[in-house]
Scaffold this motif. Structure first.
Motif, short mmCIF file in Angstrom:
data_model
loop_
_atom_site.label_atom_id
_atom_site.label_comp_id
_atom_site.label_asym_id
_atom_site.label_seq_id
_atom_site.Cartn_x
_atom_site.Cartn_y
_atom_site.Cartn_z
N MET A 3 0.85 -1.17 0.00
CA MET A 3 0.00 0.00 0.00
C MET A 3 0.90 1.24 0.00
N PRO A 4 0.70 2.14 -0.96
CA PRO A 4 1.57 3.32 -1.02
C PRO A 4 1.28 4.28 0.12
N ALA A 5 2.31 5.03 0.48
CA ALA A 5 2.18 6.02 1.54
C ALA A 5 1.29 7.16 1.07
N LEU A 6 0.60 7.78 2.01
CA LEU A 6 -0.24 8.91 1.67
C LEU A 6 0.62 10.09 1.22
N ARG A 7 0.17 10.76 0.21
CA ARG A 7 0.91 11.90 -0.33
C ARG A 7 0.46 13.16 0.37
N LYS A 8 1.40 13.92 0.88
CA LYS A 8 1.09 15.17 1.57
C LYS A 8 1.35 16.33 0.61
N TYR A 9 0.43 17.25 0.57
CA TYR A 9 0.57 18.43 -0.27
C TYR A 9 0.90 19.63 0.63
N PRO A 10 1.81 20.50 0.20
CA PRO A 10 2.14 21.67 1.01
C PRO A 10 0.94 22.61 1.16
N GLY A 11 0.90 23.32 2.28
CA GLY A 11 -0.20 24.24 2.55
C GLY A 11 -0.35 25.33 1.51
N ALA A 12 0.78 25.83 0.99
CA ALA A 12 0.71 26.88 -0.02
C ALA A 12 0.03 26.37 -1.29
N LEU A 13 0.33 25.12 -1.66
CA LEU A 13 -0.30 24.54 -2.85
C LEU A 13 -1.80 24.40 -2.63
N ARG A 14 -2.19 23.98 -1.44
CA ARG A 14 -3.61 23.85 -1.11
C ARG A 14 -4.32 25.19 -1.26
N GLU A 15 -3.75 26.22 -0.66
CA GLU A 15 -4.38 27.55 -0.72
C GLU A 15 -4.50 28.06 -2.15
N ARG A 16 -3.41 27.94 -2.92
CA ARG A 16 -3.43 28.39 -4.32
C ARG A 16 -4.47 27.64 -5.13
#
Length: 103
Positions: free
Chosen positions: A1-14
């Motif tokens: 099972m692949p690890a969960l991918r985390k997205y940076p907060g700045a990318l989320r906001e944009r």
């Protein structure tokens, strides 16, 4: 099972700003940016809740408070279990009411 991918907060906001300002469907924006559409959909929902536009979701501050309260509750339950286990070792004489001996 692949690890969960985390997205940076700045990318989320944009990305959320892009969805809200462009009016494009979430799935299209997600595909263009290489983000899973359900991840983006949850980000948009959370942003709407934080802005007071949704009543069916908790705000970020409420979620943080709930997380903290659950942690505190778990600690209190553990402490209570320890006290219950320790009470077995306390002599029963302590629990009995004391009476005065008459001379």
């Amino acid at each position: 099972m692949p690890a969960l991918r985390k997205y940076p907060g700045a990318l989320r906001e944009r990305t959320v700003r892009e969805v809200r300002s462009s009016g494009r469907p979430i799935a299209h924006v997600a595909r263009d940016l290489g983000i899973h559409k359900e991840a983006l959909r949850s980000w948009v929902r959370q942003a709407e809740a934080d802005a007071g536009e949704r009543d069916d979701c908790l705000t970020s501050s409420e979620l943080e408070e709930l997380k903290q309260l659950r942690k505190e509750y778990a600690e209190l339950r553990r402490a209570n279990e320890i006290l219950k286990a320790a009470s077995v070792f306390v002599p029963q004489e302590i629990d009995r009411p004391r009476t005065r001996l008459s001379r």
